[in-house]
Design an enzyme around this catalytic site. Sequence first.
Site, short mmCIF file in Angstrom:
data_model
loop_
_atom_site.label_atom_id
_atom_site.label_comp_id
_atom_site.label_asym_id
_atom_site.label_seq_id
_atom_site.Cartn_x
_atom_site.Cartn_y
_atom_site.Cartn_z
N ALA A 1 16.49 38.13 -22.19
CA ALA A 1 17.24 38.29 -23.44
C ALA A 1 16.39 38.93 -24.54
O ALA A 1 16.92 39.39 -25.55
CB ALA A 1 17.75 36.94 -23.91
N LYS A 2 15.08 38.90 -24.38
CA LYS A 2 14.14 39.50 -25.33
C LYS A 2 14.42 39.07 -26.76
O LYS A 2 14.50 39.89 -27.67
CB LYS A 2 14.12 41.03 -25.18
CG LYS A 2 13.71 41.49 -23.78
CD LYS A 2 13.69 42.99 -23.65
CE LYS A 2 13.27 43.41 -22.25
NZ LYS A 2 14.29 43.11 -21.22
#
Length: 271
Positions: free
Chosen positions: A92-93
């Site tokens: 998801a960073k």
Amino acid sequence: MNRQELVNLIKEKRSYLCVGLDTDIQKIPKHLLSHADPVFAFNKAIIDATKDLCVAYKINTAFYESMGIRGWESLQRTVDYIPAGIFTIADAKRGDIGNTSTQYAKTFFDTYKFDSVTVAPYMGKDSVTPFLQFSDKWAIMLGLTSNEGSQDFQLQQAGDELLFEKVLKAGMEWGTPENLMFVIGATQSSQLAYIRKLVPDHFFLVPGVGAQGGSLAEISKQAMNKDCGLLVNASRAIIYAGNGEDFATDARNVAQQYQQEMATYRPGLQD
């Protein structure tokens, strides 16, 4: 999943393969589109075909978020279907000010029950440390990535070292080898041996094998440590290996090639 459990899993399966479930509804076999949840039907078949060959699944949340609530439902079904004992990664960073990062961490660790989440460290320590407060959960921090834009910041001089070196050193101060991994792109092979010396104990999540051209042999030679220390991800090369009725068999064949190659690079995995 704690570090020792992950290491034991790698040894048991003689594999450090991570399968990326970056599932694009535009690319899955057409016969699946009649299912109530085509994305989950695809993921379920891929998981069934590869679960004995890999140690981790990485779900890139962008492919699910883009479909709104239906996508989140597909993500939830997929995570729930992954067998217990296989490491799960929410790619998801995320990364924001502390109270926001805490909510992101709760999203992926408490609500969706992932073992780990990828984190962007640009905003600094207070954006990363909330992800490190959960027992037996992991933050996987961006270190040196494979994309062309890595030249823009990561490989720029920052004082007496490159910026990515500062990021790695800072991360080692914030987290430990028990709760923090780093993303190191497979196509950065010229840097791998140096990065392993700089970061001797932490696990690396290594994307870029397969469709992006990274070399499994080079990664394994340059970046292993005593516990293996690698999760090598392949996404498109595995999940889109075929697009007919037998797509899952095609995916398994490619995953099996990776697993068998991995066993040769790490003879100790049989022990």
